[in-house]
Design a protein around this motif. Structure first.
Motif, short mmCIF file in Angstrom:
data_model
loop_
_atom_site.label_atom_id
_atom_site.label_comp_id
_atom_site.label_asym_id
_atom_site.label_seq_id
_atom_site.Cartn_x
_atom_site.Cartn_y
_atom_site.Cartn_z
N TYR A 196 16.99 11.33 -10.37
CA TYR A 196 16.69 9.93 -10.30
C TYR A 196 16.21 9.43 -11.14
O TYR A 196 15.24 7.87 -11.67
CB TYR A 196 16.14 9.83 -9.36
CG TYR A 196 15.80 9.86 -7.65
CD1 TYR A 196 16.95 9.01 -7.13
CD2 TYR A 196 15.31 11.04 -7.18
CE1 TYR A 196 17.18 9.08 -5.94
CE2 TYR A 196 16.10 11.30 -6.06
CZ TYR A 196 16.72 10.30 -5.47
OH TYR A 196 17.14 10.46 -3.82
N SER A 723 8.35 13.97 5.80
CA SER A 723 9.08 14.64 3.44
C SER A 723 9.87 15.54 3.93
O SER A 723 9.45 16.30 4.27
CB SER A 723 7.70 14.71 3.60
OG SER A 723 8.18 15.28 1.75
N THR A 725 11.02 17.06 1.34
CA THR A 725 10.63 18.35 0.25
C THR A 725 9.52 18.64 0.40
O THR A 725 9.10 19.84 -0.49
CB THR A 725 11.17 17.98 -1.00
OG1 THR A 725 9.98 15.99 -1.11
CG2 THR A 725 11.92 16.99 -1.17
N ASP A 748 8.38 12.30 -1.74
CA ASP A 748 9.91 11.48 -1.46
C ASP A 748 9.09 11.72 -0.09
O ASP A 748 9.76 13.30 0.64
CB ASP A 748 11.24 12.72 -2.01
CG ASP A 748 11.02 12.65 -3.94
OD1 ASP A 748 10.32 11.64 -4.09
OD2 ASP A 748 11.69 12.98 -4.25
N THR A 749 9.72 10.69 0.48
CA THR A 749 9.43 10.36 1.83
C THR A 749 10.14 9.48 2.11
O THR A 749 10.52 8.21 1.65
CB THR A 749 7.94 10.18 2.28
OG1 THR A 749 7.05 11.12 1.78
CG2 THR A 749 7.49 9.82 3.92
N LEU A 772 10.27 7.23 -3.29
CA LEU A 772 10.72 8.36 -4.03
C LEU A 772 9.04 8.71 -4.59
O LEU A 772 7.79 7.91 -4.28
CB LEU A 772 11.32 7.87 -5.24
CG LEU A 772 12.06 7.85 -5.82
CD1 LEU A 772 12.86 7.53 -6.62
CD2 LEU A 772 13.51 8.48 -4.72
#
Length: 782
Positions: A196, A723, A725, A748-749, A772
């Protein structure tokens, strides 16, 4: 020549064994040089720490190609030779820092302290044995905030040119090194990014020392731990070894500089003057009655302990970029009253405060620690000096008369200049027999020290304990009055408060102050952690008990929080059987700290200041805050680590630093408050048990606004989120005045928004967004 699979591995293994045999012959010559037979090296010498990493072969190959006499050494070689073998080298090279044995730690650090050049590759070295003299080098600390987990391409810092790309993300830690300001220059050379285009940290960097501690040494650091980076790219031959050669060719008088300052300066305030803040109807307010809700931080130590104008300016700029309106200046009194530089220092703070619209609570020196056995008259005179310096400064919101005062320390102050009689002599709080303060505390049983969860409304004092309580109150009142008298004598009429961290904030003598600025921290079994949800709930409800106390005394007293916060350096149980060794995650600290601000808001209190603006690396923290104790003690080490990692930002050797998730949340929260100004949003807060280290989560909802945290997945009537991560995340959403809905998550969701909650007459029921971390996304209600 190309091999695949087993053939490639066999070829590499054969070449590795051949290189080791060759290197052993070279190493023998080196070892002979420490005895009677001398070997004179005409080429630069690199002693390479012999590990099993795949990077060893390409590393030694690159060194030999560039003319280095390359010597492979193991633990025994280095320990036996101690400094003798190492100091005959031009570089000590560690191909895989994670395999650096604790056995050679003393030799490794002694070599560094003699000014030896070091190359450290492959990630974070292990924490060295805890000894006061030999702790660890400040390099590539293994912390969550510095982890590089998804580096897919690498760019040059100078020129921003892409140099390496990988389809499989490289792993590692940021190639950071730390020293106190002026002792070294840190120059990042390569920077990693994810797909990203978000920075992952520094991949390769140079630290050039210029100090008595490490001489003129050069440290070259690469934090990538993935072996493929060293075996499948030309990094070693194109970047590392040529930089080693450049360091050796450097003149001892040459100054290495960097001008890398990656931050954007926030917009300046329109007004050159700050509007006065006063107390209206029991709340901090502007003169027109609109509320001043304090969202601030404690400014205690810049990165690398810098105290120059650049460091202070960077902190104000960062505070403004997050939307903070208050800074509590800690340990600034001498800086402001210095007879030579004090006036220019005040002018700098005035300029910054006006430029960024930030007010300051100036914390005065805590007298028993700074001037032991001082008299009350001396305290008054000292306060007058500060009052003279700041009496006309509109950026001074208030004075904190002293940080976390304890009556037994204040009791050592002398009543007057002509006598050694102390406040304790005059008010002997401990000489009341069975009605002593210690027995009163047993009777009161207040609970955790800064939360006093067992004192729901005011401070009950049975008649038999009143003499002891009155003595203690008299000591606090005498000290408060002495400080205030000095300020008033100088013509300074700013508000005053005291940063208590005990139940004594409930004493009636504190009506001498203008508002409460309480310090509240978790005080569970792990010092800043809790065993269960019930314990975790005590901390936010401290606000209610403070408010109830002033209601019980029929006083209109604004309530703020002067210090609070959770450190990602807190020691945590790793499991039910392993009680130490893990830390609170960055997302979990965000849950707890955001909960405090939302509690203050939903309780109609007046805001708070989180501890603190900046992290410090643990070895530097140990040098600066020695009051904590001897770092060689494992328990004390954990306290240093906990204190070092409270910051809103972590040091990455730039002025702005790395913003932690809590800083991302604050930036969104302050945008929410500014959009609602001049009114203060009414919010309803609910906490829930959660299977995390902080033991709880929350939802906080108001008119077209919602905040939630504490879980990796949660469903409310306003938003649902997940989420992928992180084990937990914090999410916020609100409708702005321009009829756009702002949403944000600290990880990051994927967020699903119930549009009808935020938009009247919504045309569709819901919308889904992939956010993000820290990114604010807008969508229109129209």
């Amino acid at each position: 020549m190309h091999f695949k699979g087993a053939a490639k591995r066999s070829y590499l293994l054969a070449m590795y064994r051949y290189s080791v045999r060759l290197a052993n012959l070279v190493m023998l010559a080196c070892l002979l040089s420490t005895g009677a037979v001398a070997v004179v090296h005409t080429s630069p010498v690199a002693i390479v720490y012999n590990t099993s990493t795949p990077a060893l072969l390409p590393l030694t190959t690159a060194l030999i190609k560039f003319g280095y006499t390359t010597i492979l050494s193991n633990n025994k070689d280095i320990n036996n030779g101690s400094l003798n073998a190492l100091t005959k080298s031009d570089f000590f090279v560690v191909p895989d820092a994670t395999q650096l044995s604790l056995d050679i730690h003393i030799a490794y650090q002694r070599y560094a302290s003699t000014g030896g050049n070091i190359v450290i590759l492959g990630g974070s070295p292990p924490t060295m044995a805890l000894q006061a003299k030999y702790f660890s080098l400040n390099v590539m600390l293994d912390r969550e905030v510095y982890q590089m987990t998804n580096t897919t391409f690498i760019k040059t810092v100078s020129g921003n040119e892409t140099t390496y790309i990988s389809s499989v993300p490289w792993q590692g830690v940021s190639a950071l090194a730390f020293e106190t300001e002026g002792d070294a220059t840190y120059v990042p050379l390569l920077q990693g990014f994810d797909h990203y285009n978000r920075s992952q940290g520094w991949v390769f960097a140079r630290m050039q020392h210029n100090s008595s501690r490490f001489g003129q040494a050069t440290w070259l650091l690469c934090g990538i731990s993935s072996p493929s980076f060293y075996t499948e790219t030309d990094f070693l031959s194109t970047w590392l070894v040529p930089t080693m050669a450049e360091a050796l060719n450097r003149s001892s008088k040459e100054v290495i500089t960097t001008s890398f300052h990656p931050w954007s300066t926030p917009a300046k305030a329109v007004d050159s003057k700050l509007k006065p803040i006063t107390i209206v109807n029991g709340h901090l307010s502007y003169s027109n009655g609109s509320r001043y809700f304090m969202v601030g931080s404690n400014f205690y130590r810049s990165f690398r302990n810098g105290f120059g104008s650049t460091a202070i300016t960077a902190n104000f700029a960062r505070a403004a970029s997050l939307g903070l309106n208050t800074l509590r200046l800690f340990s600034f009194e001498d800086y402001l009253t210095d007879p030579v530089s004090g006036s220019s220092n005040v002018a700098l703070l005035r300029k910054l405060a006006h430029s960024y619209a930030i007010r300051c609570i100036v914390t005065m020196d805590y007298d028993p620690k700074v001037t032991p056995n001082a008299s009350l008259a001396q305290i008054t005179a000292k306060a007058a000096l500060l009052g003279q310096a700041l009496r006309n400064e509109d950026w001074v919101l208030a004075y904190d008369l002293g940080n976390e005062p304890y009556f037994w320390e204040l009791g050592r102050l002398r009543v007057n200049d002509s006598s050694w009689m102390t406040l304790h002599d005059q008010h002997p709080y401990d000489q009341h027999g069975n009605a002593s303060l210690s027995n009163y505390m047993i009777w009161l049983n207040p609970g955790f020290s800064s939360m006093f969860q067992n004192v729901p409304r005011g401070l009950p004092v049975p008649s038999q304990y009143k003499p002891a309580i009155n003595d203690m109150q008299a000591i606090y009142a005498a000290w408060i009055t002495a400080k205030q008298s000095g300020l008033r004598r100088a013509g300074d009429h700013h508000m005053t408060t005291v940063g208590y961290n005990t139940v004594w904030n409930l004493l009636p003598c504190n009506k001498l102050l203008n508002f409460t600025n309480h310090h509240v921290y978790p005080n569970g079994p792990g010092y800043h952690t809790f065993s269960n949800f019930t314990e975790a709930s005590y901390l936010p409800t401290t606000i209610d008990r403070l408010q109830a106390n002033w209601d019980a005394l029929n006083l209109s007293h604004p309530v703020t929080i002067g210090e609070f916060g959770t450190s990602d350096g807190d020691d945590m149980p790793c499991s039910s059987t392993v009680q130490h060794g893990c830390t609170v995650s960055l997302q979990e600290t965000t849950t707890y700290d955001s909960l405090l601000w939302l509690t203050v808001l939903s309780s109609n209190a007046d805001g708070g200041n989180r501890w603190r603006m900046n992290d410090l690396p643990v070895p530097l923290e140990a040098q600066l805050d020695k009051y904590i104790g001897n770092i060689s003690d494992p328990t004390t080490y954990l306290k240093y680590r906990q204190e070092a990692y409270f910051g809103l930002a972590a040091d990455d050797s730039t002025e702005f630093g790395i913003l932690k998730p809590i800083a991302m949340w604050i930036r969104f929260f302050t945008s929410f408050l500014k959009d609602a100004f001049p009114t203060l949003p009414k919010m309803a807060l609910t906490t829930h048990p959660a299977n995390t280290s902080v033991r709880l989560g929350y939802t906080c909802q108001g008119a077209q606004a919602m905040f939630a945290s504490g879980y990796s997945e949660q469903h409310t009537n306003a938003v649902s989120y997940r989420s992928e991560t992180h084990g937990t995340t914090s999410v916020g959403a609100y409708t702005r005045r321009d009829r756009q809905v702002a949403i944000m998550a600290t990880a990051d969701t994927v967020v699903n928004v119930t549009i009808s909650y935020f938009c009247i007459n919504a045309s569709k029921p819901e919308a889904t967004f992939a956010l993000l971390a820290g990114q604010e996304v807008l969508f229109s209600c129209e």
